[in-house]
Write a protein that holds these residues in place. Sequence first.
Motif, PDB file in Angstrom:
ATOM      1  N   UNK A   1     -13.152  -1.988   0.626  1.00  0.00           N
ATOM      2  CA  UNK A   1     -12.387  -2.624  -0.457  1.00  0.00           C
ATOM      3  C   UNK A   1     -11.016  -1.973  -0.632  1.00  0.00           C
ATOM      4  N   UNK A   2     -10.018  -2.790  -0.972  1.00  0.00           N
ATOM      5  CA  UNK A   2      -8.657  -2.296  -1.162  1.00  0.00           C
ATOM      6  C   UNK A   2      -8.454  -1.626  -2.520  1.00  0.00           C
TER       7      UNK A   2
ATOM      8  N   UNK B   1       2.917  -1.639  -6.351  1.00  0.00           N
ATOM      9  CA  UNK B   1       1.574  -1.831  -5.790  1.00  0.00           C
ATOM     10  C   UNK B   1       1.144  -0.598  -5.005  1.00  0.00           C
ATOM     11  N   UNK B   2      -0.120  -0.248  -5.141  1.00  0.00           N
ATOM     12  CA  UNK B   2      -0.738   0.650  -4.166  1.00  0.00           C
ATOM     13  C   UNK B   2      -2.197   0.261  -4.009  1.00  0.00           C
ATOM     14  N   UNK B   3      -2.700   0.457  -2.781  1.00  0.00           N
ATOM     15  CA  UNK B   3      -4.105   0.163  -2.488  1.00  0.00           C
ATOM     16  C   UNK B   3      -4.578   1.097  -1.383  1.00  0.00           C
ATOM     17  N   UNK B   4      -5.883   1.195  -1.211  1.00  0.00           N
ATOM     18  CA  UNK B   4      -6.473   2.085  -0.214  1.00  0.00           C
ATOM     19  C   UNK B   4      -6.792   1.299   1.054  1.00  0.00           C
ATOM     20  N   UNK B   5      -6.034   1.562   2.112  1.00  0.00           N
ATOM     21  CA  UNK B   5      -6.367   0.912   3.387  1.00  0.00           C
ATOM     22  C   UNK B   5      -7.614   1.540   3.987  1.00  0.00           C
TER      23      UNK B   5
ATOM     24  N   UNK C   1       6.651 -11.825  -1.391  1.00  0.00           N
ATOM     25  CA  UNK C   1       6.959 -10.831  -0.360  1.00  0.00           C
ATOM     26  C   UNK C   1       6.353  -9.488  -0.735  1.00  0.00           C
ATOM     27  N   UNK C   2       5.648  -8.879   0.227  1.00  0.00           N
ATOM     28  CA  UNK C   2       5.177  -7.517   0.023  1.00  0.00           C
ATOM     29  C   UNK C   2       5.959  -6.594   0.945  1.00  0.00           C
ATOM     30  N   UNK C   3       6.764  -5.725   0.330  1.00  0.00           N
ATOM     31  CA  UNK C   3       7.606  -4.757   1.035  1.00  0.00           C
ATOM     32  C   UNK C   3       6.878  -3.425   0.981  1.00  0.00           C
ATOM     33  N   UNK C   4       6.292  -3.008   2.114  1.00  0.00           N
ATOM     34  CA  UNK C   4       5.391  -1.858   2.080  1.00  0.00           C
ATOM     35  C   UNK C   4       5.930  -0.694   2.903  1.00  0.00           C
ATOM     36  N   UNK C   5       5.431   0.498   2.568  1.00  0.00           N
ATOM     37  CA  UNK C   5       5.910   1.729   3.190  1.00  0.00           C
ATOM     38  C   UNK C   5       5.297   1.958   4.565  1.00  0.00           C
TER      39      UNK C   5
ATOM     40  N   UNK D   1      -4.120  -4.334   6.649  1.00  0.00           N
ATOM     41  CA  UNK D   1      -4.601  -4.288   5.261  1.00  0.00           C
ATOM     42  C   UNK D   1      -3.551  -4.827   4.291  1.00  0.00           C
ATOM     43  N   UNK D   2      -2.259  -4.622   4.613  1.00  0.00           N
ATOM     44  CA  UNK D   2      -1.209  -5.207   3.777  1.00  0.00           C
ATOM     45  C   UNK D   2      -1.288  -6.724   3.823  1.00  0.00           C
ATOM     46  N   UNK D   3      -1.599  -7.267   4.986  1.00  0.00           N
ATOM     47  CA  UNK D   3      -1.769  -8.720   5.090  1.00  0.00           C
ATOM     48  C   UNK D   3      -3.021  -9.164   4.346  1.00  0.00           C
ATOM     49  N   UNK D   4      -4.079  -8.342   4.392  1.00  0.00           N
ATOM     50  CA  UNK D   4      -5.267  -8.637   3.584  1.00  0.00           C
ATOM     51  C   UNK D   4      -4.897  -8.742   2.110  1.00  0.00           C
ATOM     52  N   UNK D   5      -4.124  -7.763   1.655  1.00  0.00           N
ATOM     53  CA  UNK D   5      -3.715  -7.752   0.252  1.00  0.00           C
ATOM     54  C   UNK D   5      -2.889  -8.982  -0.087  1.00  0.00           C
TER      55      UNK D   5
END
Length: 733
Positions: free
Chosen positions: A101-102, A120-124, A209-213, A251-255
């Motif tokens: 789970x994210x 946003x933050x989530x656990x990949x 748009x999700x701009x991720x690190x 996982x970013x695409x999952x989110x």
Amino acid sequence: MTASLSRRQMLAAVVTPVLLPPSRVPASEQVPKDAQAADLLRLFQGMIRSPDYRHGPLKTLNDEFPFFVPRDRESWETRRRQLREQLLVALGLWPMPEKPPLHPVIHGRIVRKGYTIEKVYFASWPGHYVCGNLYRPQPKGEGVAGNKGEVRYPGVLFAHGHWANGRFHDAGEKAGRASVASGGEPDLERGRFFMQALPATLARLGFVVFHYDMVGYADSTAIAHTQGFRDAEAELRLQSFMGLQTWNSIRALDFLASLPDVDPQRLGMTGASGGGTQTFILAAIDDRLRAAFPAVMVSTSMQGGCVCENASHLRVGTGNVEIAALFAPKPMAFSAANDWTREFLKRGYPQLQQLYALYAAEDKVQARAWLEYGHQYNVHARQMMYAWFLKHLQGRDAHIEEPPFEPVPPKELSVFDADHPRPKDERDAKSLREYLTQQSEKRRSQWLPSDSQRLRTFRRIVGTALRVMIHSQLPQQVVPRNVPGLELPRTVTIVDQAVQLHLIGRDQERDALPVALCSPSKGGENRCIVWLHPQGKASLVVDGQLHPALRLLLAADCTVLAPDLLGSGDNALPKPFQVNKDYAGYTYGYNRTFLAQQVHDALTVIAWCHQLHKGTVVHLVGWESCGLVALLAKAMARETVGRTAADLQQFSFHTITDVADPRMLPGAVKYGDVPAFAALCAPDPLLVYNHRELARDPWPENAYRTAHASHQLHRLAGPLPAHEVVRWLLQGS
């Protein structure tokens, strides 16, 4: 991609060694009994050198990587499947891991004209967090209608690349004004903050748009960029920095796809430089993307200079243009600039157009170069990207003039604050790798071939992985090689035995493999022994006499073929096999490992033996350190080899501590080490000796029992005399 890394000074293109003017060598020689008989088994003497391309420099990321378009769509689909498997293995994602789970956290909404920004933050992975900003079209009226699923927008991932501070990037006033003055940007705000201008504009156009690190950038700093994945154990388990970042992209695409205001059937991705690498890699392995725009990255030249863009096995036999082609026939567009992509419209893009034509989809690929600008993702390229996504994700044809915008001070984009502190369970590289190892071991235990279904699964997973790790298969055709001044084949006589010396290679390669062929006096066309030894064909002679084991085989009417595997005899390398000291992926990501080259050679000889004598039974013996080569070759050749005997010298891959070890095979431990490769040999006769661990390991035992061939597996903890090995090889023959 940082400029320094992109200009990494590495070796030039692989070239075939130049043949020096040779003296003539007679076609047949009679050897005095007291002479050094082994010397006459040498093909290359004096000024004659091997033409094998592998004696030249190793391939590097700065070489040329042309894409040769297959002749038809069917051929490409076969190649596409194999290449995609190669990428997944290289990235440590074969088979695809289970997704935990994210647990995403979304907070801190910022309102701008026409769009909003959230944090946003989530656990990949548990304890490994991906951070970023979520840009959404500004909802009409009260509340966020899209969040209730009433309106669904296309979703776009944006990967920032190696610009300083990532999504927090501020080029500074001086650089910003220079961009404006050159015509690359229309105003200072965009000159300084193009990283924000891009997602802001997309959101105003109706995209989420999700701009991720990237790992080690902005808020995602628990693991320093490029660090923690460079040692031998990481290689053996295929735990790489690039693999981690690719997993984060998945996982970013999952989110993004999980958001109630995003249409999961309309997903795209863009990024420039290193972000372009992330874009075309995800496009190659994740079918959910519907459109992609990698900027200033894809070319037939420099392939990516950062550790995070390289992994062992990734580009062996391929390059970025072909990898990008895996997205065909879905819409993909490219921008180029005055950098390593400057020639893309001449070399690379025309081949992509040819490939898309196989699908009658020429309108689905596009490229444009702005050679007046250096390495950048400026307003001109961004506007091309906006139009591309509007067309292919919204169904609208429109030219977009990017509007001015109000930047957010980078510190205000940070995900963590007093109310949202960094998670207490955040992992460093060591802790994350320990977790990944535990998960990998757990999953591998599920493949134990204890029943027919598991045996099929095991063969599919580990067999595919081994094919990628060796980067070889049995060739369709083996051809003779010619060397000026050297008559081939050449015949010598050792005591009373005629020995033919051949030079062979694969018809699709530039290899040149020396092989000694010994035929019994009675013919021996129906039984062939491939003899692998670290001394190559010279091992056929001991103290001026034929090796006792060779005499036994010839007396039993067997034909014996002894190659000089790469690194031995006439195939000795002029310089040691050099592995990049900074990161092994810079070497193994573009070249077979030394061990893989030897297995590759063994497969060539096996195929040649079948080619020489149709219907022959081929057996395989690996003496001393070549027992490992024999085992791996048998695991790949499968039923084309009858009996296999291998001296394993107590070796296991998990004992390797140096990435430059000649037995290094990235991924070998991940997929089960020596026992798993022995299990792949079931149900055919296998004698493995001189290996205590293997003698009691359940993997080969289960595979052979499930294949109803337990009687064909013979395991000994200690050494075995050569005559006993020969006796076993001749059983049932």
